[in-house]
Design an enzyme around this catalytic site. Structure first.
Site, PDB file in Angstrom:
ATOM      1  N   ARG A  62       6.049  86.305  94.180  1.00 14.42           N
ATOM      2  CA  ARG A  62       6.109  86.917  92.857  1.00 14.42           C
ATOM      3  C   ARG A  62       6.014  85.881  91.740  1.00 14.42           C
ATOM      4  O   ARG A  62       5.669  86.204  90.610  1.00 14.42           O
ATOM      5  CB  ARG A  62       7.386  87.757  92.737  1.00 14.42           C
ATOM      6  N   ASP A 192      -2.996  90.737  69.415  1.00 11.66           N
ATOM      7  CA  ASP A 192      -3.921  91.106  70.485  1.00 11.66           C
ATOM      8  C   ASP A 192      -5.253  90.435  70.141  1.00 11.66           C
ATOM      9  O   ASP A 192      -5.963  90.856  69.228  1.00 11.66           O
ATOM     10  CB  ASP A 192      -4.048  92.633  70.558  1.00 11.66           C
TER      11      ASP A 192
HETATM   12  C1  LIG Z   1      -8.772  96.886  76.969  1.00 14.02           C
HETATM   13  C2  LIG Z   1      -7.842  96.418  75.928  1.00 14.02           C
HETATM   14  C3  LIG Z   1      -6.504  96.217  76.200  1.00 14.02           C
HETATM   15  C4  LIG Z   1      -5.884  96.578  77.515  1.00 14.02           C
HETATM   16  O1  LIG Z   1      -6.361  95.881  78.586  1.00 14.02           O
HETATM   17  P1  LIG Z   1      -6.331  96.514  80.080  1.00 14.02           P
HETATM   18  O2  LIG Z   1      -6.590  95.354  80.932  1.00 14.02           O
HETATM   19  O3  LIG Z   1      -7.397  97.556  80.091  1.00 14.02           O
HETATM   20  O4  LIG Z   1      -4.973  97.101  80.292  1.00 14.02           O
HETATM   21  C5  LIG Z   1      -5.708  95.728  75.201  1.00 14.02           C
HETATM   22  N1  LIG Z   1      -6.195  95.457  73.982  1.00 14.02           N
HETATM   23  C6  LIG Z   1      -7.476  95.643  73.680  1.00 14.02           C
HETATM   24  C7  LIG Z   1      -7.957  95.324  72.307  1.00 14.02           C
HETATM   25  C8  LIG Z   1      -8.353  96.148  74.628  1.00 14.02           C
HETATM   26  O5  LIG Z   1      -9.625  96.375  74.319  1.00 14.02           O
END
Ligand SMILES: *Cc1c(COP(=O)(O)O)cnc(C)c1O
Length: 398
Positions: A62, A192
């Site tokens: 893990r 993000d």
């Molecule tokens: C796709 C995406 C996510 C999430 O990613 P996953 O791997 O699909 O869970 C988060 N933020 C943005 C801007 C995305 O386009």
């Protein structure tokens, strides 16, 4: 040796990062180190093993093995000022893991109104039940965000550009406001950064505390693996790591291997995505069927000046507004042959999806003269892609 006066350029770091021989051995790509159980030499080593909670020391599956540690180290090296990277089995898991490492019941989270829909859902569902209140803000708020701060404000989640409507935020101003707040607890800033990746936008040196990547997108680059990552400073590292471990988050070694392999070509892929996406975005501005093109590198994009100031480039995802209702937009998308219809993006293939941004807004309103269509521009020949879009417009007009 690396000369400190000549720091490696991002294109080089993408190739060299995480490939220390001491970590991965004498092969170019670290092997897939599949293991739940690691064996110890003796009971004394077993006894000592769990006390040093660090990468580079085997403990149990893990906590990963060189395959995952190498990928994490490579991502850390792409962010100046970073201390470490935690890996997750998806981008959404990374967002949840980062938020849970800073928030506690009673806190207020500020979230950009253009954030990815599952980020909103996590806040409005799980975090709400958990006693965290989320307040949404205009992505163009800039330093004005300080007017939203209260005693309970604990974190800010930004997404710039928003991955659906592409407004670019003044990230340095928002982070400076958070750092300047003199509350009982500091305000932690999270971004993000999936659209730009650290290749086009280094986040931590702009003031961001935690940079989140859906590695599923450009890092993996081949539409075959789900993965997430959070890269952070020394200050937030222990909490991030402890939370991920408590929640049992682990990226499988096979997926870590594929993500690391994808990463090695990320710079060349991003430059190709960028060139084709810009070509198509400019071309779309000349089309009579198009009301608007939402691309951070176009001066008409809200926050374009921040993109110009802070970003090293633009990637392959953008939207445009087609002059027609949902059904007309669907007829356009259905007519496309090279563009697939599907979620996700960042792979080598082009995608198109109609979207309803107004459904995911609360602090601001989304209006436009038609229907939003989001395009992921892949690595196909750009002339072929335009011909496909042209065919879509012909069906749309008929
Ligand atoms: C796709 C995406 C996510 C999430 O990613 P996953 O791997 O699909 O869970 C988060 N933020 C943005 C801007 C995305 O386009």
């Amino acid at each position: 040796m690396v000369d400190p006066k000549h720091p490696q350029k991002p294109d080089t770091k993408i190739i060299t990062g995480g490939r220390r021989k001491a970590l991965t051995g004498a092969v170019v790509n670290p092997p897939v180190w599949r293991a739940s159980t690691h064996l110890y030499d003796d009971v004394a080593a077993l006894d000592a093993g769990d006390k040093t909670n660090e990468d580079g020391r085997f403990f149990y599956g893990r906590r990963g093995a060189p395959t995952q540690w190498s990928l994490a180290e490579a991502l850390t090296e792409l962010e100046p000022d970073a201390h470490g990277t935690m890996l997750y089995p998806s981008g959404v898991a990374a967002i949840a893991g980062a938020l849970l490492s800073v928030l506690q019941p009673g806190d207020v989270l500020l979230m950009s109104d253009n954030a990815y829909d599952p980020s909103r859902s996590f806040a409005q569902g799980f975090l709400k039940r958990w006693g965290v209140e989320t307040r949404f803000f205009d992505p163009l708020i800039g330093a004005g965000i300080s007017e939203l701060f209260c005693d309970r404000t604990r974190a800010i989640l930004m997404e710039s550009p928003g991955s659906l409507t592409f407004e670019v935020s003044d990230i340095p101003a928002i982070c400076a406001a958070a750092k300047g707040h003199k509350g009982a607890r500091e305000i932690v800033t999270l971004l993000d950064n999936t659209w730009a990746t650290p290749y086009f936008f280094t986040a931590l040196d702009k003031g961001v505390d935690m940079a989140i990547l859906a590695a599923t997108k450009y890092v993996v680059g081949h539409s075959d693996v789900m993965a997430g990552a959070v890269t952070t400073t020394k200050r937030h590292w222990q909490a991030l790591r402890a939370t991920a471990q408590t929640l049992g988050q682990v990226l499988s070694p096979d997926d870590a291997y594929l993500a690391a392999r994808g990463l090695r070509t990320m710079a060349v892929r991003l430059k190709a995505h960028e060139a084709s996406a810009l070509d198509i975005a400019h071309w779309l501005t000349t089309r009579p069927e198009v009301a608007d093109v939402l691309h951070p590198a176009l001066p008409s994009c809200p926050g374009h000046e921040f993109w110009k100031r802070d970003f090293a480039g633009s990637s392959g995802l953008f939207s445009f507004v087609i002059k027609g209702d949902w059904n007309k937009a669907a007829s356009f998308v259905d007519a496309l042959e090279l563009f697939g219809i599907g979620y996700s993006w960042g792979g080598f293939e082009s995608l198109a999806v109609p979207k309803r941004p107004e459904k995911y807004r609360s602090a601001t309103q989304w209006t436009c003269d038609g229907t939003v269509i989001r395009l992921q521009i892949g690595l196909e020949d750009v002339g072929d892609l335009k011909a496909d879009l042209e065919h879509g417009f012909a069906v749309f007009a008929a």
